[in-house]
Every structure is written in C-alpha cells, then in structure tokens.
Design a protein around this motif. Structure first.
Motif, short mmCIF file in Angstrom:
data_model
loop_
_atom_site.label_atom_id
_atom_site.label_comp_id
_atom_site.label_asym_id
_atom_site.label_seq_id
_atom_site.Cartn_x
_atom_site.Cartn_y
_atom_site.Cartn_z
N GLU A 35 0.84 -1.21 0.00
CA GLU A 35 0.00 0.00 0.00
C GLU A 35 0.88 1.26 0.00
N LEU A 36 1.93 1.23 0.80
CA LEU A 36 2.85 2.37 0.83
C LEU A 36 3.52 2.56 -0.52
N ALA A 37 4.02 1.45 -1.08
CA ALA A 37 4.71 1.53 -2.37
C ALA A 37 3.78 2.06 -3.46
N HIS A 38 2.52 1.64 -3.43
CA HIS A 38 1.53 2.12 -4.39
C HIS A 38 1.32 3.63 -4.23
N LEU A 39 1.24 4.05 -2.96
CA LEU A 39 1.08 5.47 -2.65
C LEU A 39 2.25 6.29 -3.19
N PHE A 40 3.45 5.68 -3.13
CA PHE A 40 4.67 6.37 -3.59
C PHE A 40 4.91 6.18 -5.09
N ASN A 41 4.00 5.46 -5.75
CA ASN A 41 4.13 5.18 -7.18
C ASN A 41 5.40 4.40 -7.49
N TRP A 42 5.70 3.44 -6.60
CA TRP A 42 6.83 2.54 -6.79
C TRP A 42 6.29 1.14 -7.10
N PRO A 43 6.40 0.68 -8.35
CA PRO A 43 6.00 -0.71 -8.63
C PRO A 43 7.02 -1.66 -8.00
N ILE A 44 6.58 -2.54 -7.13
CA ILE A 44 7.54 -3.42 -6.44
C ILE A 44 7.16 -4.89 -6.65
N LYS A 45 8.18 -5.72 -6.69
CA LYS A 45 7.98 -7.16 -6.69
C LYS A 45 7.94 -7.64 -5.24
N ASP A 68 17.86 -13.81 -5.51
CA ASP A 68 17.98 -14.50 -6.80
C ASP A 68 17.34 -13.72 -7.95
N SER A 69 16.42 -12.81 -7.61
CA SER A 69 15.75 -12.03 -8.65
C SER A 69 16.72 -11.11 -9.38
N GLY A 70 17.80 -10.71 -8.70
CA GLY A 70 18.77 -9.81 -9.30
C GLY A 70 18.27 -8.39 -9.49
#
Length: 374
Positions: free
Chosen positions: A51-61, A71-73
């Motif tokens: 929810e925080l990341a969405h608010l900050f407009n940060w697409p996160i895995k 391992d995602s690199g």
C-alpha cells in the motif's frame, strides 16, 4: 555508480521498521533511489508495504523469502529489518550470494557474539559488499551535535559517559518475537546496543569489562505466549569500563512514560561537560573554569532531514550517509561498520551475562567464547 544512476533497494522484513525504511527511502527519491522489491513471509506486513509503495508510485515485486529476492537480481542494496534472530542467516546468504549486494542491517547485528564474528569473517571475503549496521542514534541531531563538541576537544579528555533511557515498554511485534531473550538477544542487546555503541564512540576506546544489575519488575508479567511468560528485563544499570580508563554507565527503565526526555546523555571530561536531551533536541555544554554561569544551551537541528519518522530524523540521515558510501564504489567505508556492530552486541551480551552471574564479565570472556562460569 554515477549520481544520475538509480540505486535500487530491496527490503527484507517489512514490519514496522521495514516500512519505516521504505518511507525514508521515499523521501530520498531526489537522491536517485528506488525500492524495487520486498520480502516478508507475513502477509499483513506485505500488504501494508504494498500500500505504501503504491502510494509512492513505486512498482515493487513481492517475495515471501529473502532468497527469492536475492535470486531475482533486481536490487543493488538490501535493507534487512527482520526479527533479530533471523539476521545471521539472512546476512550470510546475502554475503555469500553470487551477485554482490550492499547491506544496511538493523541493529543488533546478530543476537550472539559468535554469529556476529561469523558475519564479520564472511564479509572480509567480499570486498565488493558494504555492510552498514543500523546504529542510527549516532545521527540524531542532539547526539550528533554532542559528538561534534566532544570530538572538538571542548570538554577535554572524556572520563565519564552516562546515558539514561527512560521510556515506554517494548512495542508489540509480529508473533511477539521480541518478548523472549532467545529471539531478541535480551533487552541489553536488542535495545541498548545503541547506547553501548555511543559509549564506545564518546570514550574513543574499546570496552574491557562490564557489570550490570537488572530485572523484570513491572512489564510483561501478566503476558503468556504459547504457554510461556516473557523473560526480557525491563530495567537495569550497566557499568562499562574502557581500555583508556574512562567509564560508561547506562540507566535503563522501560516503564517510565512519565519522562520529559526519553534519552539524556552526559559526557564529562577533565575540563568540561556536555549533555544532550532527546526529544527536546537540546545540547548543553560548559567548562569547569566558566562554571554554571558559563554553560551554553543550543537547539540541535539538521536542515537536511526531510522526514523525522520514528527516530527524530536519524534514520533519514543514516540512509543519506549509507547512500554516499554506496555511490563511492568502495572508496568510502560505511560510517557504522561490522566491528561497531560486533562490539555493541558484545557489551550487551556481557551485561546480560553479568546479571545472570552476579559478577563483572570481561569482554575477552565474551569474545573468546569461553564458558563464563560463576
């Protein structure tokens, strides 16, 4: 890494402190940082971070475990803000991962001296990896101002360092992990490694031996988790003796909400004295020669802070400092390194052991992993 390049962060553990790091990093966006992934097996924490990341407009895995995140690199830097007892394995996995990741790990470094030493040894073999330990109290503006005054010689050679923390009880954490010594390392490791780090910094010397007295007198006595009563102490006095003859004293009480200041730090040298008060953010200092009338009072502020957060802006400044070390590509060491993390834990472990044994505990006993018999 040029200033224009985005430094990509992953956060392992997005409980209260993990989300605090996420917010701090959001306020550092203008410095070229982005949180790109998180890992946490606890679904409610995951959702709050998303929810925080969405608010900050940060697409996160989002991952359930740290190994998948590594391992995602996807990230260059990993912030570790998981429960204390998980730090060791997570740090070892990061340090030993084929891809180098710089690390900011929350305090304490690990819950035992042995585990801290293993991390230190492993990190020596990875010069491509910076590890910064989150002892951010150094960056609180009044503490930083007092450090500046002391290091500038205004009070002379430091003889006594007295730190009082009178505060509220431990907060509720996921699965109540912080209610037990086996998980946290004990109150004097979990909470007070901050203050032992500051003592060592002010004394400019390494600890020799520790004496402590403490108990469970008020908090958590009526709590039961899985049939077990918490065993973390809620108050203590700790004396630390240093190689150069200076002494430190911690006065800890975790049922003292009726306090104007949560932390009071007093440094006395052979020619003067300095004090810092948090959260008043006041610093006082004066010399023996000038006496009481010569004591100066200053308001400690830092204009760089864009987010005060849970620790009076110190986490923001900590990230700013760490980011500077990351961008320097190994030319600049972290301000708070693994040795700082190790020694702060060693003093806490010695203090916990001193309460148990009822005697002074030498730092050598703790570092040498000897059996400390009464």
């Amino acid at each position: 890494m040029e200033a224009k390049d985005t430094v990509k962060y992953g956060i392992v553990g997005v409980g209260m402190m993990g989300r605090e790091h996420l917010i701090n990093l959001h306020h550092l966006r203008s410095e070229g940082v982005a949180v790109v992934c998180i890992a946490d097996p606890h679904l409610p924490s995951q959702r709050l971070a998303q929810e925080l990341a969405h608010l900050f407009n940060w697409p996160i895995k989002v991952y359930s475990g740290h190994q998948e995140l590594l391992d995602s690199g996807l990230c260059d830097v990993v912030v570790v803000s998981t429960p204390n007892m998980t730090h060791f394995q997570i740090l070892m996995d990061i340090i030993n991962h084929p891809k180098p990741h710089h690390v900011l790990v929350e305090k304490p470094l690990c819950t035992t001296v042995v585990d801290c030493q293993k991390v230190v040894d492993a990190a020596r073999k990875r010069p491509d990896t910076l590890v910064h330990v989150g002892l951010e109290y150094r960056y609180m503006p009044p503490v930083a101002k007092l450090i500046q005054i002391v290091k500038g010689g205004s009070i002379g050679q430091v003889k006594m360092v007295a730190i009082r923390e009178h505060r509220f009880p431990f907060l509720v954490k996921v699965n109540n992990w912080n209610r037990f010594n086996i998980n946290s390392g004990g109150t004097l490791v979990e909470k007070c490694c901050h203050f032992f780090d500051l003592m060592r910094l002010f004394a400019d010397s390494n600890p020799v031996r520790v004496m402590a007295s403490g108990a469970i007198d008020v908090n958590h006595k009526d709590e039961i988790y899985d049939g077990k009563v918490p065993d973390i102490i809620d108050n203590a006095y700790v004396i630390v003796e240093f190689e150069n003859g200076s002494r430190g004293m911690l006065d800890l009480c975790m049922f003292a909400e009726g306090s104007k200041n949560e932390q009071e730090i007093s440094i006395v040298g052979d020619i003067g004295k300095g004090e810092a008060f948090v959260p008043e953010s006041i610093v006082r200092y004066g010399t023996r020669e000038a006496g009481r009338d010569g004591v100066q009072t200053v308001k400690a502020e830092d204009d760089r802070i864009k987010y005060d957060g849970l620790h009076h802006g110190s986490s923001y400044l900590e990230h700013l400092n760490f980011l500077s070390a990351v961008r320097a590509k190994g030319v600049k060491a972290p301000a708070v390194d693994l040795q700082d993390g190790l020694i702060s834990v060693a003093i806490g472990v010695a203090a916990q052991l001193s309460i148990e044994k009822g005697r002074f505990i030498t730092i050598d006993e703790v570092l040498d992993k000897r059996n400390c018999k009464g």
